[in-house]
Design a protein around this motif. Structure first.
Motif, PDB file in Angstrom:
ATOM      1  N   CYS A   1     -14.411 -10.255  -6.722  1.00 30.18           N
ATOM      2  CA  CYS A   1     -13.056  -9.440  -6.544  1.00 30.18           C
ATOM      3  C   CYS A   1     -13.828  -8.133  -7.083  1.00 30.18           C
ATOM      4  N   PHE A   2     -13.346  -6.906  -6.383  1.00 32.61           N
ATOM      5  CA  PHE A   2     -14.002  -5.793  -7.066  1.00 32.61           C
ATOM      6  C   PHE A   2     -12.911  -4.765  -7.414  1.00 32.61           C
ATOM      7  N   GLU A   3     -13.237  -4.447  -8.559  1.00 32.45           N
ATOM      8  CA  GLU A   3     -12.091  -3.403  -9.331  1.00 32.45           C
ATOM      9  C   GLU A   3     -12.327  -2.088  -9.112  1.00 32.45           C
ATOM     10  N   GLY A   4     -13.661  -1.741  -8.758  1.00 33.02           N
ATOM     11  CA  GLY A   4     -13.841  -0.235  -8.836  1.00 33.02           C
ATOM     12  C   GLY A   4     -13.942   0.222 -10.294  1.00 33.02           C
ATOM     13  N   PHE A   5     -13.742   1.624 -10.683  1.00 35.23           N
ATOM     14  CA  PHE A   5     -13.288   1.953 -12.038  1.00 35.23           C
ATOM     15  C   PHE A   5     -12.136   1.559 -12.591  1.00 35.23           C
ATOM     16  N   LEU A   6     -11.973   1.070 -13.692  1.00 40.37           N
ATOM     17  CA  LEU A   6     -10.768   0.872 -14.294  1.00 40.37           C
ATOM     18  C   LEU A   6      -9.738   2.012 -14.633  1.00 40.37           C
ATOM     19  N   PRO A   7      -8.428   2.070 -14.246  1.00 33.43           N
ATOM     20  CA  PRO A   7      -7.805   3.401 -14.361  1.00 33.43           C
ATOM     21  C   PRO A   7      -7.729   3.746 -15.786  1.00 33.43           C
ATOM     22  N   ALA A   8      -7.684   5.130 -15.923  1.00 34.48           N
ATOM     23  CA  ALA A   8      -7.493   5.891 -17.274  1.00 34.48           C
ATOM     24  C   ALA A   8      -6.298   5.583 -17.910  1.00 34.48           C
TER      25      ALA A   8
END
Length: 287
Positions: A131-138
């Motif tokens: 699975c790909f989450e990209g950048f974790l949210p701020a």
């Protein structure tokens, strides 16, 4: 006739990874929509591409997408490029693609470089399911929610991270997920490409003494099925049988169905569940 939107993958570090098909397309389209025109002009100049550019990025992605759709409807062919890699992957291009499809505009993707796939294949971790989450949210609340979801994720997990946030992210992953195996990839396809297989504890120890440099792709092992079942059983065992039953009855299950579910969750027999409930009811009556 309406034009076509071409999603053009560009190199993530090594200019020799540019495909002939993308080069031809960038020369032939009427316009190139680029994430950062100042960055992309270097790429176009290197390949002597004179096609005009327009900016399309995170901060204008909605209103500019509407303008690009109008240009496409007027018959223009437009290529979309990001600073590096495949457009629309953790990228505002996903908004433009959605709007084009809503408007009946033809969209095609020209495959090429993609940092997450490159890192996954180098990681040494399982590649069949990921699975790909990209950048974790701020946002702290949203990040906490996502980390809680990832805690039970059995697939290999892929994240992006900037160098100045790397240590903090590693700390948060360690706290939420425990000491998992991780492969950190940086400078992919470049001269100083680094693939660092270790653990979250090992990574934190290393980066306490070495400054992170470059953009990172983090490839993290998922939890094993066995560990997932063990953790879930521990979670159930923290509840009384009565509390456990209540979870299922509140979902609309009748008493008999709820008892079956509780027995399976806790790895005990239905008779044990029934006996425990009887004892609880006896105690209540005696009080």
């Amino acid at each position: 006739m309406a034009g076509t939107l071409f999603l053009c993958a560009t190199p993530i570090g090594n200019l020799k990874d540019m495909t002939e098909r993308v080069l031809d397309t960038l020369c032939e389209v009427d316009m190139i929509a680029a994430e950062d025109t100042r960055n992309s002009i270097k790429l176009l100049n290197h390949f002597q591409i004179k096609t005009p550019m327009t900016s399309y990025h995170e901060y204008n992605k909605v209103e500019k997408a509407e303008q690009i759709v109008k240009w496409l409807q007027s018959g223009k062919n437009i290529a979309l490029i990001t600073d590096a890699g495949t457009p629309a992957i953790s990228d505002p291009g996903e908004v433009l693609v959605a709007k084009c499809l809503e408007a009946g505009i033809h969209v095609t993707s020209l495959p090429g470089c993609c940092a997450l796939i490159t890192a996954l294949t180098l990681s040494g971790l399982p590649t069949r399911r990921f699975c790909f989450e990209g950048f974790l949210p701020a946002d702290k609340k949203e990040k906490k929610f996502i980390l809680e979801e990832l805690k039970g994720e059995t697939r290999t997990i892929i994240l992006y991270e900037a160098p100045h946030h790397l240590v903090k992210t590693l700390e948060e992953l360690k706290e939420a997920l425990g000491n998992r195996r991780i492969t950190l990839c940086r400078e992919l396809t470049k001269k100083f490409e680094t693939v660092f297989p270790t653990t979250l504890e090992g990574a934190l120890a290393y980066y306490s003494e070495n400054e992170p440099k470059g953009e990172y792709v983090l490839v993290l092992e998922g939890i094993s099925r066995q560990q997932q079942l063990h953790d879930k059983q521990e979670e159930w065992e923290r509840l009384t049988i009565q509390e456990h039953m209540q979870i299922y009855t509140e979902q609309g299950l009748n008493r008999k169905e709820a008892m079956k579910k509780v027995a399976v969750d806790r790895g005990i027999g239905k008779r044990d569940v029934y006996q425990s409930l009887l004892e609880d009811e006896d105690q209540l009556r005696n009080h």
